[in-house]
Scaffold this active site. Sequence first.
Site: not given
Ligand code: 73E
Length: 841
Positions: A374, A567-568, A573, A678, A682
């Site tokens: 991710h 968003k976070r 970001k 995502t 939405k």
């Molecule tokens: O871009 C998003 C993505 O849409 C991405 O940053 C997020 O996952 C979403 C779903 O695919 C994400 N979160 C984390 N890594 N990618 C993450 C990593 C460590 C701890 C918690 C979350």
Amino acid sequence: VESSIPEPQREAWKKYSATGFKSKDDFQKETVRHIETTLARSLFNCDEKAAYSGTALAFRDRLIIDWNKTQQRQTFADQKRIYYLSLEFLMGRALDNAMLNVGLKTAAKEGLGELGFRIEDVIQQEHDAALGNGGLGRLAACFLDSLASLNYAAWGYGLRYRYGIFKQEIENGYQVEIPDYWLDFNPWEFPRNDVTIDVQFYGWVNKYTDDEGKQITSWQDGEIVTAVAYDVPIPGYGTATVNNLRLWSSKASAGEFDFAKFNSGEYENAVADEQRAETISAVLYPNDNMDRGKELRLKQQYFWCAASLHDIIRRFKKSKRPWKDFPEQVAIQLNDTHPTLAIVELQRILVDLEGIEWNAAWEIVTKTFGYTNHTVLPEALEKWSVPLIQHLLPRHLQIIYDINLYFLQQVERRFPKDRDMLGRVSIIEESQPKTVRMAYLAIIGSHKVNGVAELHSDLIKTTIFKDFVKIYGPDKFTNVTNGITPRRWLHQANPRLSELIASKLGSYEFLKDLTLLNKLENFVDDKDFKKEWAEIKYANKVRLAQHILSATGISVNPKALFDVQVKRIHEYKRQQLNIFGVIHRYLAIKNMSAEERKKLAPRVSIFGGKAAPGYWMAKTIIHLVNKVGDVVNNDKDVGDLLKVVFIPDYNVSKAEIIIPASDISEHISTAGTEASGTSNMKFVLNGGLVIGTLDGANIEITREIGEQNVFLFGNLSEDVEDLRHNHFYGNHQIDPELNKVFDEIKKGTFGDEGAFSSLVSAILDHGDYYLVSDDFNSYCKTQDLIDETYKNQDEWVSKSITSVARMGFFTSDRCINEYADSIWNIEPLQVKEEAEVRSRT
Ligand code: 73E
């Protein structure tokens, strides 16, 4: 199994077997019964909370019936199941979703009305289930919804945190974290005190030859913690399938916390043991896209992986099949690297406990697992210290070393000339201390690796996993672009828009096949339709304005353009780019003549999102947004032309109010950093337009809905590296307009300039890693274009409708079908008694 039960007994069961309510009257009967008996309340002391509890219990009964049947059906069908392992499930509220999925929301609305309650107020009593940080956890929740709605036999496995993501309050402009204790009344979970698994930690490895001359490896002693299962029903939309989400809670094992200790006067030690065990599932780590390498986090990961695997294996063993069939019965998807230890644990079980030869075991393992990546952010890639693993999981460390050895031998044979290759791809990083690169272990232990949007999947192949593409070939790597569930993110969050769409398309079938939305394009010139479309957006903005007023005391004009970034909070970001842009706009307004001001479209800049408690820069961004708001919102020159709002405690249920109310939303990460995103999907699905960079899923959204319907800006991902290099070695100039913004901050316009110096100097003095200055001019110009476009409301609404019509691709149903096809090799289970056609309201 069924035929082993005698006929009369079966008859007696059948006669009284629960069927669940189907009408308003039955709903009322069940709800009142629960309020009066289960909750011991009466008409005279039934507040909204009790009305929620009674309603939830009534719907819960309704779900349990289909849930039991689904589990039976899946057991009898005896086919492959999907197991989705995720440390995060960001579910939000369950009641509204349950009502809509079983098609009884209208009945509940009328029923509650007659009992003296407004359904909206009742629904709002529920505490969000917030067992996640952001996109990754919410994706897992959308996937569960799609898996059930499409009748896949699937289980989610996670941790039952006592505290979810913290609640955010804003005090004097600063974020304050409040613990989120959410379990005092949770009707959606079922403790399974009989489903427990003992999980081992620490100890040592004993290798010896037994009496028959067999080599035995045994992991001995250490500490045992018990995992207790809590099950959550996951209803599908308009189907009889109700899948299971199993969350593990930790408690001291009966052996550890024994009465002997009490009796021998070791009361305090016994209590301490118990508390230590319970700590494992106590709290969700609140870091999004950030790895902190804490021992307790590693304990959480192993505890959850071990419990889940043993549970899966127990179920597999009931089928009495040989081990080689395991991958035909079980597909395990790893949501990021957090569950990577499951790979090692399965190998350990097969080799040490089941006595299977290493290579045969490893083939079973790799056929079973799939790994989803991710993120490419270096600070988010998990690396566990070797000494820590050695201490906590001594046998697993040996197995990791063996996996690495066999892997490196294979690499050496294939690439004898590439001397650096071995060091680059080794699971063990030769750092001080040594670390285990979890992503490499996950790749090596899986048969498929996927990214979450096209650009991201290309990037991982050409950057962080480049060598692995050489080793395994490109086919091991694939893309599955993320999606969202239209049930929650359109139908539930925006019921009026969903209803309007259904009235034009003739049914709610689009909620099951989102591509049907394309028929909306026939109505882009329909005057009445456009008017209604615009009215719904306005009503949603009025609702958000009310929320803003009650949450912040700030009054905003719902006729203004609502510009949203929720968003976070993370530097990549780029909320800082947004707020610098807002300051730039403020300065421009201050310099305008009265005539010019009249021409400007009034705007409300809305921010929301949590900062990880230890992430200083993110917290500073929140502080700046609030301070800018204080100044701008009270400036008489500005009036309604600009308001700046920070909505506290952004979460799933707030998203359901905010997203349908946006005109423009911001998805403005530095190109190449946001894997997918995502919320962009939405917002567009709810008729909002977006301003965005060419990053993550923005690119595919643009391809689907057309460039003329998106406000794109900024540098491309392929140029980022050179630009960064140029910041240090070229003659890099800070954007002059951005410099004016910095001057204003330094003047103290927004309070003590020292409070924000880290934000400014990240750009001026530390290389502007996220390219804020490089993209600033393009960003501001694009915002001006948005102002111009918004003035032509007719054109704006056309863009909005066209965009929604073209969003079919982004349903998580499409996404799950792609996983099923290309990674899990599984078909949906046919559900005979497909839920009767329900009034889908
Ligand atoms: O871009 C998003 C993505 O849409 C991405 O940053 C997020 O996952 C979403 C779903 O695919 C994400 N979160 C984390 N890594 N990618 C993450 C990593 C460590 C701890 C918690 C979350």
